[in-house]
Motif scaffolding. Sequence first.
Motif, PDB file in Angstrom:
ATOM      1  N   ILE A 189       6.113 -74.137 -41.687  1.00  0.00           N
ATOM      2  CA  ILE A 189       5.484 -74.005 -42.996  1.00  0.00           C
ATOM      3  C   ILE A 189       6.509 -73.938 -44.121  1.00  0.00           C
ATOM      4  O   ILE A 189       6.374 -74.604 -45.148  1.00  0.00           O
ATOM      5  CB  ILE A 189       4.543 -72.787 -43.013  1.00  0.00           C
ATOM      6  N   SER A 190       7.559 -73.139 -43.954  1.00  0.00           N
ATOM      7  CA  SER A 190       8.504 -72.937 -45.061  1.00  0.00           C
ATOM      8  C   SER A 190       9.581 -74.011 -45.150  1.00  0.00           C
ATOM      9  O   SER A 190      10.275 -74.110 -46.153  1.00  0.00           O
ATOM     10  CB  SER A 190       9.169 -71.564 -44.958  1.00  0.00           C
ATOM     11  N   GLU A 191       9.764 -74.788 -44.068  1.00  0.00           N
ATOM     12  CA  GLU A 191      10.567 -76.018 -44.117  1.00  0.00           C
ATOM     13  C   GLU A 191      12.056 -75.853 -43.852  1.00  0.00           C
ATOM     14  O   GLU A 191      12.669 -76.700 -43.221  1.00  0.00           O
ATOM     15  CB  GLU A 191      10.366 -76.723 -45.474  1.00  0.00           C
ATOM     16  N   HIS A 192      12.708 -74.787 -44.307  1.00  0.00           N
ATOM     17  CA  HIS A 192      14.169 -74.750 -44.312  1.00  0.00           C
ATOM     18  C   HIS A 192      14.794 -73.589 -43.526  1.00  0.00           C
ATOM     19  O   HIS A 192      15.985 -73.325 -43.679  1.00  0.00           O
ATOM     20  CB  HIS A 192      14.688 -74.689 -45.750  1.00  0.00           C
ATOM     21  N   HIS A 193      14.041 -72.869 -42.719  1.00  0.00           N
ATOM     22  CA  HIS A 193      14.573 -71.731 -41.957  1.00  0.00           C
ATOM     23  C   HIS A 193      15.168 -70.646 -42.861  1.00  0.00           C
ATOM     24  O   HIS A 193      16.033 -69.888 -42.438  1.00  0.00           O
ATOM     25  CB  HIS A 193      15.678 -72.177 -40.982  1.00  0.00           C
ATOM     26  N   ASP A 194      14.723 -70.583 -44.116  1.00  0.00           N
ATOM     27  CA  ASP A 194      15.339 -69.641 -45.051  1.00  0.00           C
ATOM     28  C   ASP A 194      14.379 -68.551 -45.522  1.00  0.00           C
ATOM     29  O   ASP A 194      14.651 -67.856 -46.498  1.00  0.00           O
ATOM     30  CB  ASP A 194      15.911 -70.394 -46.264  1.00  0.00           C
ATOM     31  N   VAL A 195      13.252 -68.389 -44.820  1.00  0.00           N
ATOM     32  CA  VAL A 195      12.267 -67.370 -45.186  1.00  0.00           C
ATOM     33  C   VAL A 195      11.850 -66.614 -43.933  1.00  0.00           C
ATOM     34  O   VAL A 195      11.696 -67.209 -42.863  1.00  0.00           O
ATOM     35  CB  VAL A 195      11.012 -68.022 -45.818  1.00  0.00           C
ATOM     36  N   VAL A 196      11.681 -65.312 -44.049  1.00  0.00           N
ATOM     37  CA  VAL A 196      11.094 -64.531 -42.966  1.00  0.00           C
ATOM     38  C   VAL A 196       9.696 -64.129 -43.405  1.00  0.00           C
ATOM     39  O   VAL A 196       9.526 -63.407 -44.385  1.00  0.00           O
ATOM     40  CB  VAL A 196      11.939 -63.281 -42.639  1.00  0.00           C
ATOM     41  N   MET A 251       6.198 -60.280 -37.248  1.00  0.00           N
ATOM     42  CA  MET A 251       5.739 -59.043 -36.618  1.00  0.00           C
ATOM     43  C   MET A 251       4.872 -58.219 -37.561  1.00  0.00           C
ATOM     44  O   MET A 251       3.975 -57.505 -37.130  1.00  0.00           O
ATOM     45  CB  MET A 251       6.943 -58.218 -36.148  1.00  0.00           C
ATOM     46  N   GLY A 252       5.138 -58.316 -38.873  1.00  0.00           N
ATOM     47  CA  GLY A 252       4.279 -57.610 -39.817  1.00  0.00           C
ATOM     48  C   GLY A 252       2.838 -58.077 -39.712  1.00  0.00           C
ATOM     49  O   GLY A 252       1.894 -57.282 -39.756  1.00  0.00           O
ATOM     50  N   ALA A 253       2.664 -59.393 -39.553  1.00  0.00           N
ATOM     51  CA  ALA A 253       1.318 -59.941 -39.414  1.00  0.00           C
ATOM     52  C   ALA A 253       0.682 -59.529 -38.091  1.00  0.00           C
ATOM     53  O   ALA A 253      -0.501 -59.156 -38.030  1.00  0.00           O
ATOM     54  CB  ALA A 253       1.378 -61.466 -39.520  1.00  0.00           C
ATOM     55  N   ILE A 254       1.458 -59.594 -37.016  1.00  0.00           N
ATOM     56  CA  ILE A 254       0.934 -59.246 -35.693  1.00  0.00           C
ATOM     57  C   ILE A 254       0.538 -57.778 -35.630  1.00  0.00           C
ATOM     58  O   ILE A 254      -0.558 -57.423 -35.173  1.00  0.00           O
ATOM     59  CB  ILE A 254       1.986 -59.563 -34.607  1.00  0.00           C
ATOM     60  N   VAL A 255       1.426 -56.907 -36.095  1.00  0.00           N
ATOM     61  CA  VAL A 255       1.146 -55.466 -36.053  1.00  0.00           C
ATOM     62  C   VAL A 255      -0.053 -55.116 -36.932  1.00  0.00           C
ATOM     63  O   VAL A 255      -0.886 -54.279 -36.566  1.00  0.00           O
ATOM     64  CB  VAL A 255       2.396 -54.669 -36.469  1.00  0.00           C
ATOM     65  N   SER A 256      -0.167 -55.773 -38.076  1.00  0.00           N
ATOM     66  CA  SER A 256      -1.312 -55.512 -38.955  1.00  0.00           C
ATOM     67  C   SER A 256      -2.623 -55.849 -38.267  1.00  0.00           C
ATOM     68  O   SER A 256      -3.616 -55.112 -38.384  1.00  0.00           O
ATOM     69  CB  SER A 256      -1.183 -56.336 -40.248  1.00  0.00           C
ATOM     70  N   VAL A 257      -2.659 -56.952 -37.535  1.00  0.00           N
ATOM     71  CA  VAL A 257      -3.872 -57.338 -36.806  1.00  0.00           C
ATOM     72  C   VAL A 257      -4.189 -56.316 -35.727  1.00  0.00           C
ATOM     73  O   VAL A 257      -5.328 -55.844 -35.598  1.00  0.00           O
ATOM     74  CB  VAL A 257      -3.709 -58.742 -36.188  1.00  0.00           C
ATOM     75  N   LEU A 258      -3.203 -55.954 -34.936  1.00  0.00           N
ATOM     76  CA  LEU A 258      -3.443 -55.046 -33.814  1.00  0.00           C
ATOM     77  C   LEU A 258      -3.897 -53.671 -34.287  1.00  0.00           C
ATOM     78  O   LEU A 258      -4.848 -53.095 -33.746  1.00  0.00           O
ATOM     79  CB  LEU A 258      -2.173 -54.913 -32.974  1.00  0.00           C
ATOM     80  N   LEU A 259      -3.243 -53.141 -35.311  1.00  0.00           N
ATOM     81  CA  LEU A 259      -3.571 -51.791 -35.760  1.00  0.00           C
ATOM     82  C   LEU A 259      -4.892 -51.714 -36.521  1.00  0.00           C
ATOM     83  O   LEU A 259      -5.538 -50.670 -36.544  1.00  0.00           O
ATOM     84  CB  LEU A 259      -2.443 -51.233 -36.628  1.00  0.00           C
ATOM     85  N   SER A 260      -5.300 -52.816 -37.132  1.00  0.00           N
ATOM     86  CA  SER A 260      -6.525 -52.785 -37.927  1.00  0.00           C
ATOM     87  C   SER A 260      -7.771 -53.138 -37.116  1.00  0.00           C
ATOM     88  O   SER A 260      -8.881 -52.738 -37.483  1.00  0.00           O
ATOM     89  CB  SER A 260      -6.409 -53.733 -39.123  1.00  0.00           C
ATOM     90  N   LEU A 261      -7.602 -53.857 -36.005  1.00  0.00           N
ATOM     91  CA  LEU A 261      -8.770 -54.345 -35.278  1.00  0.00           C
ATOM     92  C   LEU A 261      -8.940 -53.762 -33.878  1.00  0.00           C
ATOM     93  O   LEU A 261      -9.976 -53.986 -33.246  1.00  0.00           O
ATOM     94  CB  LEU A 261      -8.717 -55.877 -35.176  1.00  0.00           C
ATOM     95  N   VAL A 262      -7.936 -53.055 -33.384  1.00  0.00           N
ATOM     96  CA  VAL A 262      -8.045 -52.437 -32.056  1.00  0.00           C
ATOM     97  C   VAL A 262      -8.107 -50.924 -32.229  1.00  0.00           C
ATOM     98  O   VAL A 262      -7.132 -50.300 -32.637  1.00  0.00           O
ATOM     99  CB  VAL A 262      -6.854 -52.817 -31.158  1.00  0.00           C
ATOM    100  N   ASP A 308       9.839 -64.218 -54.195  1.00  0.00           N
ATOM    101  CA  ASP A 308      10.721 -65.348 -53.921  1.00  0.00           C
ATOM    102  C   ASP A 308      10.379 -66.000 -52.585  1.00  0.00           C
ATOM    103  O   ASP A 308      10.363 -67.235 -52.469  1.00  0.00           O
ATOM    104  CB  ASP A 308      12.176 -64.896 -53.926  1.00  0.00           C
ATOM    105  N   ALA A 309      10.093 -65.185 -51.569  1.00  0.00           N
ATOM    106  CA  ALA A 309       9.718 -65.732 -50.264  1.00  0.00           C
ATOM    107  C   ALA A 309       8.394 -66.464 -50.353  1.00  0.00           C
ATOM    108  O   ALA A 309       8.218 -67.545 -49.771  1.00  0.00           O
ATOM    109  CB  ALA A 309       9.642 -64.616 -49.228  1.00  0.00           C
ATOM    110  N   ALA A 310       7.443 -65.897 -51.090  1.00  0.00           N
ATOM    111  CA  ALA A 310       6.145 -66.549 -51.258  1.00  0.00           C
ATOM    112  C   ALA A 310       6.300 -67.903 -51.942  1.00  0.00           C
ATOM    113  O   ALA A 310       5.667 -68.895 -51.540  1.00  0.00           O
ATOM    114  CB  ALA A 310       5.213 -65.651 -52.072  1.00  0.00           C
ATOM    115  N   TYR A 311       7.172 -67.970 -52.934  1.00  0.00           N
ATOM    116  CA  TYR A 311       7.419 -69.238 -53.630  1.00  0.00           C
ATOM    117  C   TYR A 311       7.990 -70.285 -52.673  1.00  0.00           C
ATOM    118  O   TYR A 311       7.562 -71.455 -52.671  1.00  0.00           O
ATOM    119  CB  TYR A 311       8.383 -69.023 -54.796  1.00  0.00           C
TER     120      TYR A 311
END
Length: 275
Positions: A125-132, A1-12, A160-163
């Motif tokens: 992408i993250s493989e193990h269901h252990d990252v949000v 949702m952080g990615a989705i909201v960032s797109v909507l608020l920056s481009l609309v 840590d999540a990025a790693y």
Amino acid sequence: MGAIVSVLLSLVPPGGHVVATKDSYWEARMFIQNKLSLMGITATFVDMNDMDSLKEVLQNNKVSLFYADSPSNPLLNCLDIRKVSELCHSHGALVFIDSSLASPINQKPLILGADLVLHSATKYISEHHDVVGGCVSGSENLISKIRSCHYDLGSPLVPDAAYMIIRGMKTLHLRVETQNNTALKMAHLLEKHPRVAGDLQATMKFVDSLRLPYIATSFGGCESLVQQPAVMSFWDYSAAERAKIGIKDNMIRFSFGIEKFEDLAADILQALQKL
């Protein structure tokens, strides 16, 4: 949702209009419907691939952005991304596609004409269901606008999540190839099985009889997951609302992992025998 909201608020911009498909990500639909209106942004929801309705909305509104999940979850409806992109671009609208369910291996919306593609990094992408986490890809011009809003919202990933996401990406193509093969072979195995169709109680008994898959709502990881959408994801919808959007009570969604096909098939067949 952080990615989705960032797109909507920056481009609309205020006064802009968003078009979204009716079966797109539920949380995103709620944000578009309930929160963007507070900023003077209007929205229309259309059926996937209803080109006539989309044309009408584009002609009658100053549309800034079109948003859709393709394939949709859990019905696997697929958008004609190339056709929609050509239509939206002819009216000056950006096209934003959530391709999480396909993974970057099975579908590349940017090549098909979309301006932006979204992935839930929590999934394949993250493989193990252990990252949000989530990610957006597009042109340098668009991403530079999104990045500023992204930081303002406080949604950058922790190290840590990025790693863990980078770790998972290294085996992405191997895992998705295995998952594709398993799903296809399982479809062939089950398409004519006499006990595949059943009522709500029989479906619950089947899910509870499985030994290998975890009962969970995510998808795309190493472990196979199974869920009953009517009970686990659309529980707050009435039976009539679920039926209207195609969510049957006896629908089961499998997300196969990388276990041996023979083991998964044997587990599913033994659970079916208990019905």
